[in-house]
Design a protein around this motif. Structure first.
Motif, PDB file in Angstrom:
ATOM      1  N   TYR A   1     -42.252  44.522  11.479  1.00 33.36           N
ATOM      2  CA  TYR A   1     -41.568  43.677  10.505  1.00 33.36           C
ATOM      3  C   TYR A   1     -41.758  42.223  10.937  1.00 33.36           C
ATOM      4  O   TYR A   1     -41.574  41.882  12.117  1.00 33.36           O
ATOM      5  N   ARG A   2     -42.100  41.384   9.990  1.00 36.00           N
ATOM      6  CA  ARG A   2     -42.277  39.969  10.281  1.00 36.00           C
ATOM      7  C   ARG A   2     -41.287  39.178   9.437  1.00 36.00           C
ATOM      8  O   ARG A   2     -41.351  39.174   8.216  1.00 36.00           O
ATOM      9  N   HIS A   3     -40.303  38.541  10.122  1.00 35.64           N
ATOM     10  CA  HIS A   3     -39.249  37.774   9.451  1.00 35.64           C
ATOM     11  C   HIS A   3     -38.520  38.625   8.414  1.00 35.64           C
ATOM     12  O   HIS A   3     -38.238  38.190   7.291  1.00 35.64           O
ATOM     13  N   GLY A   4     -38.237  39.880   8.784  1.00 37.53           N
ATOM     14  CA  GLY A   4     -37.465  40.762   7.921  1.00 37.53           C
ATOM     15  C   GLY A   4     -38.241  41.445   6.823  1.00 37.53           C
ATOM     16  O   GLY A   4     -37.653  42.106   5.958  1.00 37.53           O
TER      17      GLY A   4
ATOM     18  N   LYS B   1     -34.054  41.707   8.396  1.00 39.52           N
ATOM     19  CA  LYS B   1     -34.135  40.411   9.072  1.00 39.52           C
ATOM     20  C   LYS B   1     -33.352  40.392  10.381  1.00 39.52           C
ATOM     21  O   LYS B   1     -33.513  39.477  11.200  1.00 39.52           O
ATOM     22  N   ASN B   2     -32.498  41.422  10.585  1.00 39.45           N
ATOM     23  CA  ASN B   2     -31.706  41.509  11.816  1.00 39.45           C
ATOM     24  C   ASN B   2     -32.455  42.171  12.959  1.00 39.45           C
ATOM     25  O   ASN B   2     -31.873  42.456  14.005  1.00 39.45           O
ATOM     26  N   GLY B   3     -33.724  42.453  12.764  1.00 40.70           N
ATOM     27  CA  GLY B   3     -34.591  42.902  13.844  1.00 40.70           C
ATOM     28  C   GLY B   3     -34.256  44.274  14.393  1.00 40.70           C
ATOM     29  O   GLY B   3     -34.003  45.230  13.641  1.00 40.70           O
TER      30      GLY B   3
ATOM     31  N   GLY C   1     -41.030  36.002  15.450  1.00 39.57           N
ATOM     32  CA  GLY C   1     -40.323  36.638  14.340  1.00 39.57           C
ATOM     33  C   GLY C   1     -40.771  38.046  14.034  1.00 39.57           C
ATOM     34  O   GLY C   1     -40.408  38.600  12.993  1.00 39.57           O
ATOM     35  N   ALA C   2     -41.558  38.669  14.924  1.00 38.48           N
ATOM     36  CA  ALA C   2     -42.050  40.032  14.683  1.00 38.48           C
ATOM     37  C   ALA C   2     -41.173  41.046  15.411  1.00 38.48           C
ATOM     38  O   ALA C   2     -40.734  40.814  16.540  1.00 38.48           O
ATOM     39  N   THR C   3     -40.888  42.173  14.746  1.00 38.60           N
ATOM     40  CA  THR C   3     -40.129  43.296  15.331  1.00 38.60           C
ATOM     41  C   THR C   3     -40.972  44.549  15.172  1.00 38.60           C
ATOM     42  O   THR C   3     -41.427  44.863  14.062  1.00 38.60           O
TER      43      THR C   3
ATOM     44  N   ARG D   1     -37.205  42.858  20.963  1.00 40.02           N
ATOM     45  CA  ARG D   1     -38.008  42.779  19.741  1.00 40.02           C
ATOM     46  C   ARG D   1     -38.751  44.078  19.420  1.00 40.02           C
ATOM     47  O   ARG D   1     -39.616  44.095  18.551  1.00 40.02           O
TER      48      ARG D   1
ATOM     49  N   GLU E   1     -46.507  37.425  18.162  1.00 40.98           N
ATOM     50  CA  GLU E   1     -46.183  36.631  16.986  1.00 40.98           C
ATOM     51  C   GLU E   1     -44.689  36.336  16.945  1.00 40.98           C
ATOM     52  O   GLU E   1     -43.864  37.229  17.188  1.00 40.98           O
TER      53      GLU E   1
END
Length: 323
Positions: free
Chosen positions: A7-10, A134-136, A30-32, A106, A28
């Motif tokens: 997931y990138r920025h949710g 977006k909450n990772g 903001g990546a999860t 992450r 990267e």
């Protein structure tokens, strides 16, 4: 055999990519990342454990079966062990599947011991709540625990229905005791198993919600609180059902005992009634002269004595509800 997602920025950016690309995605901002393994060995987890800094003891626990449900905290990650449960309603037996998870800042790495854990249902749960992505990692962890705890709750609810059906059989006019005993023992065994699975989850979820671990942010906190409430309800329900099964078993034994006492009273009463003609005819069968010996009057006297005494005993036992 593995599954992957990022997931990138949710927003779901990619899935099904090779495990070797995980490091590129983690670089990267903001990546999860989510990785799932089914039945891996320590060698299978070696590369990812080095990449994520997983502790050797946690990796060892992840590949060995029959760990207790727990949450261990290490320097760079948390290690979770939990169990999903499904109930075979026909046999009354419980199917339990073990899952381990590495929770980092992450990334979430899930390790299933077998295919019985329905990871596709977890993915579907994530997709149905995509606005929380977006909450990772907290979002991924919530979906996983929510699926597991809901499964526990469904099992307990199903067991409750089966126990109610067993209650009706206890007071049936013609109960099948062997079948009732078999079902009651099967349900009690399933309750013991689900209790071992459910009770430790209270401590697991409660530990995850601790603010000093920084696993759950403020936005996800109410969602984890809802999961915790479900855990409490399932555990309390399990305790009450276990007591109820014990009560049903004791009631069944008491009913059987009362039924046996009734039968014994009837048998004893008829034996007492039969003893009268046996005693009278035995007396008149003596080989010595007695009043009424070899006379018609003696025969009718003995017959009258048998009828009167037997009738008196019968009425007496009937009045006492022994017959």
């Amino acid at each position: 055999m593995s599954r992957t997602r990022v997931y990138r920025h949710g927003v779901l950016a990619a899935e099904g990519f090779p495990v070797a690309d995980v490091s590129d995605y983690l670089a990267e901002p903001g990546a999860t990342v989510w990785l799932d393994f089914c039945g891996p060995t320590e060698n299978d987890l070696a590369a990812i454990s080095e990449e994520l800094g997983l502790h050797a003891l946690a990796v060892e626990d992840a590949v060995h079966e029959h760990q207790r449900a727990k949450l261990d905290r290490y320097e760079s990650h948390a290690f979770l062990t939990a169990y999903s449960a499904t109930l075979d309603e026909d046999a009354g037996s419980l199917l339990v599947s073990e899952l381990s998870a590495f929770v980092t800042a992450r990334a979430l790495v899930t390790v299933r011991k077998d295919e019985n854990f329905d990871i596709a249902a977890v993915v579907a749960r994530w997709d149905s709540a995509a606005d929380l992505a977006k909450n990772g990692v907290g979002f991924l962890l919530h979906g996983l625990l929510d699926y597991i705890v809901d499964g526990h709750f469904e099992v307990v609810q199903s067991l409750d229905g089966q126990i109610e059906a067993l209650e009706d059989l206890v007071f049936d006019e013609s109960p099948h005791y062997a079948d009732m005993q078999r079902r009651s023992f099967a349900l009690r065994k399933s309750l013991v198993q689900i209790r071992r699975v459910v009770l430790p989850m209270r401590e697991v979820v409660n530990s995850i919600m601790r603010r000093d671990l920084h696993l759950v942010d403020d936005e996800m906190q109410p969602y984890f609180q809802d999961v915790y409430d479900h855990v409490l309800r399932a555990s309390e329900w399990t305790e009450s059902l276990r007591d109820l099964v014990t009560t049903i078993r004791e009631t069944q034994l008491n009913i059987q005992g009362n039924h046996l006492n009734t039968i014994m009273k009837k048998v004893t009463s008829w034996a007492a009634i039969i003893a009268i003609p046996t005693a009278v005819t035995g007396f008149y069968g003596q080989n010595v002269p007695y009043p009424g010996f070899q006379t018609v009057a003696g025969f009718w006297t003995s017959t009258l004595v048998i009828i009167v005494l037997s009738g008196a005993l019968y009425l007496s036992f009937k009045k006492r509800d022994w017959l």
